[in-house]
Design a protein around this motif. Structure first.
Motif, short mmCIF file in Angstrom:
data_model
loop_
_atom_site.label_atom_id
_atom_site.label_comp_id
_atom_site.label_asym_id
_atom_site.label_seq_id
_atom_site.Cartn_x
_atom_site.Cartn_y
_atom_site.Cartn_z
N THR A 20 7.07 -4.96 -11.84
CA THR A 20 5.75 -5.07 -11.21
C THR A 20 4.74 -5.77 -12.13
O THR A 20 3.69 -6.20 -11.66
N ARG A 32 10.03 -2.54 -8.70
CA ARG A 32 9.92 -2.41 -7.24
C ARG A 32 11.13 -3.10 -6.61
O ARG A 32 11.75 -3.97 -7.25
N PRO A 83 5.54 5.64 -4.51
CA PRO A 83 6.67 4.79 -4.91
C PRO A 83 8.02 5.49 -4.76
O PRO A 83 9.01 4.85 -4.41
N GLN A 113 0.84 -1.21 0.00
CA GLN A 113 0.00 0.00 0.00
C GLN A 113 0.87 1.26 0.00
O GLN A 113 0.58 2.23 -0.69
N SER A 139 2.23 1.75 -3.51
CA SER A 139 1.22 2.30 -4.43
C SER A 139 1.01 3.79 -4.16
O SER A 139 0.87 4.58 -5.08
#
Ligand code: OAD
Length: 237
Positions: free
Chosen positions: A122, A148, A54, A48, A51
């Protein structure tokens, strides 16, 4: 240490404390100076958080990766790596992402929480080695999706098969040596009660006693001092 002198098969479980003497911050300690007392894991180490921001999450991992890159393995990492040759069967299970075990030469290793030296696409979930520097933060894969950090965040599953392999080896080992972990994070922490349930001796090396210490052979002290002592003791027999 009789248990280790007789042991043919050994599993070592490590946490952030094994790298403390290399200058890497731990996450929790009783003095309240660990990373998670200064930073909020919900804002930095969850899907979370990634998102929502980042760039912030990437900068946090870039900072930690830089700290790890400029650090060097300490005597504890080196003893653990040398145990691959000392015991007939050996496995290192680490919660650390700093790469110091690998730089000390460890090869028989399961990384439960990923690696700060890798990135993951991702979209495709493909893993790549991280370059020394990115052109931009957050970085993007050639496919156009964001990269990521290849880290297991809170609420995420561990790499497929990692816990299963660790359980399997622990159920058949002669000793579990637990070094520098608060055993506060599951499922990794489950490895200790599992070993105790099987009646496997657990040797715990930590600067302070923890929840399981009354049921383990608890060696209080710094990993970088206790492990070399233990290792010398094995040489002398
Ligand atoms: P913690 O920071 O929770 O625990 C570190 C432990 O190391 C504590 O029990 C300290 O007492 C001990 N310690 C400190 N210095 C030491 C030294 N020189 N020698 C021996 N022990 C020492 O770290 P972990 O247990 O690894 O997850 O934390 C588990 C997970 O929580 C980490 O992998 C990380 C974190 O959130 C992710 O990032 C996914």
């Amino acid at each position: 240490m009789k248990v280790l002198l007789k042991a043919q098969s050994v599993v070592v479980l490590t946490g952030a404390g094994v790298s403390a003497e290399s200058g890497i911050d731990t996450f929790r300690d009783s003095k309240g100076s660990g990373l998670w007392s200064r930073y909020n894991p919900q804002e930095l180490a969850t899907p979370q958080a990634f998102s929502a921001d980042p760039e912030l999450v990437w900068k946090w991992y870039e900072w930690r990766r830089d700290r790890a890159r400029t650090a060097s393995p300490n005597p504890a990492h080196r003893v653990i790596s040398s145990w691959e040759n000392r015991f007939k069967s050996f496995l290192l299970v680490s919660q650390n992402v700093d790469g110091l075990h690998q730089r000390a030469g460890s090869k028989k290793i399961i990384c439960l929480h990923g690696s700060a030296t890798e990135v993951r696409c991702t979209r495709s979930t493909k893993v790549f080695l991280k370059p020394d520097a990115f052109e931009q933060i957050p970085p993007y894969c050639l496919c156009g999706s964001m990269f990521r950090p290849n880290i297991v965040w809170f609420g995420e599953s561990l790499p497929p098969g990692a816990m299963e392999s660790a359980y399997e080896r622990i159920s058949n080992c002669d000793a579990l040596v637990v070094v520098g972990t608060s055993l506060a994070v599951y499922p990794a922490a489950n490895l200790v009660p599992t070993a105790l349930q099987y009646g496997i001796p657990v040797i715990e090396i930590n600067v302070e006693a923890g929840d399981f210490s009354s049921r383990t052979i608890s060696l209080l002290g710094k990993a970088g001092e206790v492990l070399p002592d233990l290792d010398r003791g094995l040489d002398e027999h």
